[in-house]
Design a protein around this motif. Structure first.
Motif, mmCIF file in Angstrom:
data_model
loop_
_atom_site.group_PDB
_atom_site.id
_atom_site.type_symbol
_atom_site.label_atom_id
_atom_site.label_comp_id
_atom_site.label_asym_id
_atom_site.label_seq_id
_atom_site.Cartn_x
_atom_site.Cartn_y
_atom_site.Cartn_z
ATOM 1 N N GLY A 292 62.399 -1.390 23.483
ATOM 2 C CA GLY A 292 62.897 -1.033 24.813
ATOM 3 C C GLY A 292 61.926 -1.390 25.913
ATOM 4 O O GLY A 292 62.330 -1.805 27.009
ATOM 5 N N THR A 293 60.623 -1.264 25.646
ATOM 6 C CA THR A 293 59.619 -1.648 26.641
ATOM 7 C C THR A 293 59.699 -3.136 26.939
ATOM 8 O O THR A 293 59.718 -3.552 28.109
ATOM 9 N N SER A 294 59.765 -3.948 25.900
ATOM 10 C CA SER A 294 59.851 -5.399 26.095
ATOM 11 C C SER A 294 61.138 -5.781 26.815
ATOM 12 O O SER A 294 61.139 -6.642 27.702
ATOM 13 N N THR A 295 62.236 -5.137 26.441
ATOM 14 C CA THR A 295 63.517 -5.441 27.061
ATOM 15 C C THR A 295 63.512 -5.077 28.539
ATOM 16 O O THR A 295 64.006 -5.833 29.394
ATOM 17 N N GLY A 296 62.962 -3.900 28.857
ATOM 18 C CA GLY A 296 62.892 -3.497 30.258
ATOM 19 C C GLY A 296 62.025 -4.425 31.080
ATOM 20 O O GLY A 296 62.380 -4.788 32.210
ATOM 21 N N ASP A 297 60.873 -4.835 30.526
ATOM 22 C CA ASP A 297 60.006 -5.770 31.240
ATOM 23 C C ASP A 297 60.683 -7.125 31.421
ATOM 24 O O ASP A 297 60.539 -7.769 32.464
ATOM 25 N N TRP A 298 61.401 -7.557 30.397
ATOM 26 C CA TRP A 298 62.111 -8.840 30.491
ATOM 27 C C TRP A 298 63.173 -8.795 31.594
ATOM 28 O O TRP A 298 63.273 -9.722 32.407
ATOM 29 N N LEU A 299 63.948 -7.719 31.624
ATOM 30 C CA LEU A 299 64.980 -7.596 32.650
ATOM 31 C C LEU A 299 64.373 -7.523 34.046
ATOM 32 O O LEU A 299 64.877 -8.147 34.991
ATOM 33 N N SER A 300 63.306 -6.753 34.182
ATOM 34 C CA SER A 300 62.710 -6.545 35.499
ATOM 35 C C SER A 300 62.008 -7.796 36.023
ATOM 36 O O SER A 300 62.122 -8.132 37.204
ATOM 37 N N ARG B 206 64.520 -1.866 40.351
ATOM 38 C CA ARG B 206 65.690 -1.056 40.684
ATOM 39 C C ARG B 206 66.968 -1.663 40.126
ATOM 40 O O ARG B 206 67.819 -0.962 39.559
ATOM 41 N N ASN B 207 67.155 -2.960 40.270
ATOM 42 C CA ASN B 207 68.368 -3.602 39.770
ATOM 43 C C ASN B 207 68.433 -3.559 38.249
ATOM 44 O O ASN B 207 69.513 -3.379 37.667
ATOM 45 N N ALA B 208 67.266 -3.716 37.589
ATOM 46 C CA ALA B 208 67.246 -3.601 36.129
ATOM 47 C C ALA B 208 67.657 -2.199 35.702
ATOM 48 O O ALA B 208 68.413 -2.018 34.739
ATOM 49 N N PHE B 209 67.160 -1.209 36.427
ATOM 50 C CA PHE B 209 67.540 0.177 36.146
ATOM 51 C C PHE B 209 69.048 0.358 36.268
ATOM 52 O O PHE B 209 69.686 0.977 35.416
ATOM 53 N N LEU B 210 69.641 -0.207 37.316
ATOM 54 C CA LEU B 210 71.080 -0.065 37.525
ATOM 55 C C LEU B 210 71.878 -0.777 36.451
ATOM 56 O O LEU B 210 72.920 -0.280 35.994
ATOM 57 N N VAL B 211 71.411 -1.941 36.021
ATOM 58 C CA VAL B 211 72.109 -2.678 34.963
ATOM 59 C C VAL B 211 72.103 -1.880 33.662
ATOM 60 O O VAL B 211 73.137 -1.739 32.992
ATOM 61 N N ALA C 167 71.603 1.382 33.337
ATOM 62 C CA ALA C 167 72.377 2.605 33.533
ATOM 63 C C ALA C 167 73.871 2.309 33.408
ATOM 64 O O ALA C 167 74.629 3.104 32.827
ATOM 65 N N GLY C 168 74.310 1.167 33.937
ATOM 66 C CA GLY C 168 75.711 0.780 33.801
ATOM 67 C C GLY C 168 76.098 0.551 32.354
ATOM 68 O O GLY C 168 77.193 0.943 31.914
ATOM 69 N N THR C 169 75.200 -0.074 31.598
ATOM 70 C CA THR C 169 75.454 -0.287 30.168
ATOM 71 C C THR C 169 75.543 1.041 29.426
ATOM 72 O O THR C 169 76.400 1.219 28.542
ATOM 73 N N MET C 170 74.673 1.972 29.798
ATOM 74 C CA MET C 170 74.727 3.301 29.191
ATOM 75 C C MET C 170 76.060 3.984 29.497
ATOM 76 O O MET C 170 76.645 4.658 28.638
ATOM 77 N N ALA C 171 76.557 3.817 30.710
ATOM 78 C CA ALA C 171 77.845 4.404 31.077
ATOM 79 C C ALA C 171 78.971 3.822 30.225
ATOM 80 O O ALA C 171 79.909 4.537 29.830
ATOM 81 N N PRO D 200 64.277 0.961 27.835
ATOM 82 C CA PRO D 200 64.197 0.101 29.019
ATOM 83 C C PRO D 200 64.663 0.802 30.282
ATOM 84 O O PRO D 200 64.184 0.494 31.375
ATOM 85 N N LEU D 201 65.574 1.772 30.133
ATOM 86 C CA LEU D 201 65.974 2.566 31.303
ATOM 87 C C LEU D 201 64.762 3.324 31.832
ATOM 88 O O LEU D 201 64.506 3.342 33.049
ATOM 89 N N GLY D 202 63.985 3.918 30.922
ATOM 90 C CA GLY D 202 62.781 4.626 31.333
ATOM 91 C C GLY D 202 61.719 3.694 31.869
ATOM 92 O O GLY D 202 61.009 4.018 32.835
ATOM 93 N N ALA D 203 61.602 2.503 31.248
ATOM 94 C CA ALA D 203 60.602 1.536 31.720
ATOM 95 C C ALA D 203 60.908 1.089 33.138
ATOM 96 O O ALA D 203 60.023 1.054 34.009
ATOM 97 N N ALA D 204 62.173 0.749 33.384
ATOM 98 C CA ALA D 204 62.560 0.324 34.730
ATOM 99 C C ALA D 204 62.459 1.475 35.716
ATOM 100 O O ALA D 204 62.020 1.306 36.861
ATOM 101 N N GLY D 205 62.848 2.687 35.259
ATOM 102 C CA GLY D 205 62.747 3.846 36.139
ATOM 103 C C GLY D 205 61.309 4.207 36.445
ATOM 104 O O GLY D 205 60.971 4.536 37.595
#
Length: 254
Positions: A143-151, A159-164, A166-170, A196-201
């Motif tokens: 999840g750390t690597s994924t969040g860093d990759w997205l961000s 912020r946009n990575a967090f929203l993406v 969060a949308g997937t979680m929804a 990755p949600l936590g990493a981006a957040g």
């Protein structure tokens, strides 16, 4: 209690991100030294958890926090290399995420070969719990690597990575209520994505405003998240004492 579980999980892994950055980058201990400190914390707490005869919220979430902190340092060491910043000496976020996805797949394959259930509510023996914690450690590292990759690599920013994510979680929540997709599969997908949600957040809280964050810094961000985590654990502890959990069933297989 289900909602509280996911809130606690998200807060714990977010704290793992900010605490890792606090020691590894802000205090310049480097990823390796920070990882060793967090690894010692994780080993002590996970041994106590596996030996515990019942659910103890403070101990359980301490182990989750440990997996997140260790996972952050493993990911940073793998993707960025040695040091205390975003050094280009590692294999990069995309390759790191791909490699860790493969490792997580191997963990689940081994788990399946043992014949033990993936359903975390029905893990009843010590080998099953050990597999569970290994899967959590790898998933939080992934999840750390994924969040860093997205961000960073995709250009989305924190912020946009967090929203993406969060949308997937929804969408996963909607799938739980509206489809026949097995709940265990959805659980593990959500479990991986909370990291990755936590990493981006966490990055959104701590990074400078010029970089798309709120500018709290790793020290204040970690302090705020730690206080919130303690308050939530205290709430869950009171709830468990008032409403004891039912006994686990006999050991079962997948």
């Amino acid at each position: 209690m289900t909602l509280l579980f996911w809130v606690l999980k998200t807060v714990a892994v977010t704290l793992g991100e900010t605490a890792g950055d606090l020691l590894g980058i802000t205090l310049r201990l480097g990823y390796l030294a920070t990882g060793l400190v967090f690894l010692a914390f994780f080993v002590v707490t996970v041994v106590a958890q596996v030996r515990s005869g019942r659910f103890r919220p403070a101990l359980f979430w301490a182990v989750v926090l440990g997996t997140s902190m260790v996972g952050t340092e493993i990911s940073d060491l793998l993707n960025r290399g040695f040091g205390h910043g975003s050094a280009p000496a590692g294999i990069g976020y995309a390759w790191g995420a791909a490699l860790l996805t493969g490792v997580l797949g191997v963990v689940f394959l081994v788990w399946w070969r043992t014949g033990r259930t993936y359903d975390v509510e029905n893990i009843t023996d010590r080998p099953g719990e050990i597999l569970y914690w290994i899967a959590i450690l790898v998933s939080n590292t992934l999840g750390t690597s994924t969040g860093d990759w997205l961000s960073d690599d995709t250009g989305l920013g924190f912020r946009n990575a967090f929203l993406v994510i969060a949308g997937t979680m929804a969408l996963i929540v909607a799938a739980h209520y509206l489809t026949n997709i097995p709940g265990t599969l959805l659980f593990w997908l959500a479990f991986v994505l909370t990291r990755p949600l936590g990493a981006a957040g966490g990055d959104s809280l701590t990074k400078p405003v010029a970089e798309g964050g709120l500018g709290w810094g790793t020290a204040w961000g970690s302090a705020a998240l730690c206080a919130l985590l303690i308050a939530l654990i205290a709430h869950q502890t009171r709830h468990v004492r008032r409403h004891p959990l039912p006994p686990l069933p006999a050991p079962g297989t997948a």
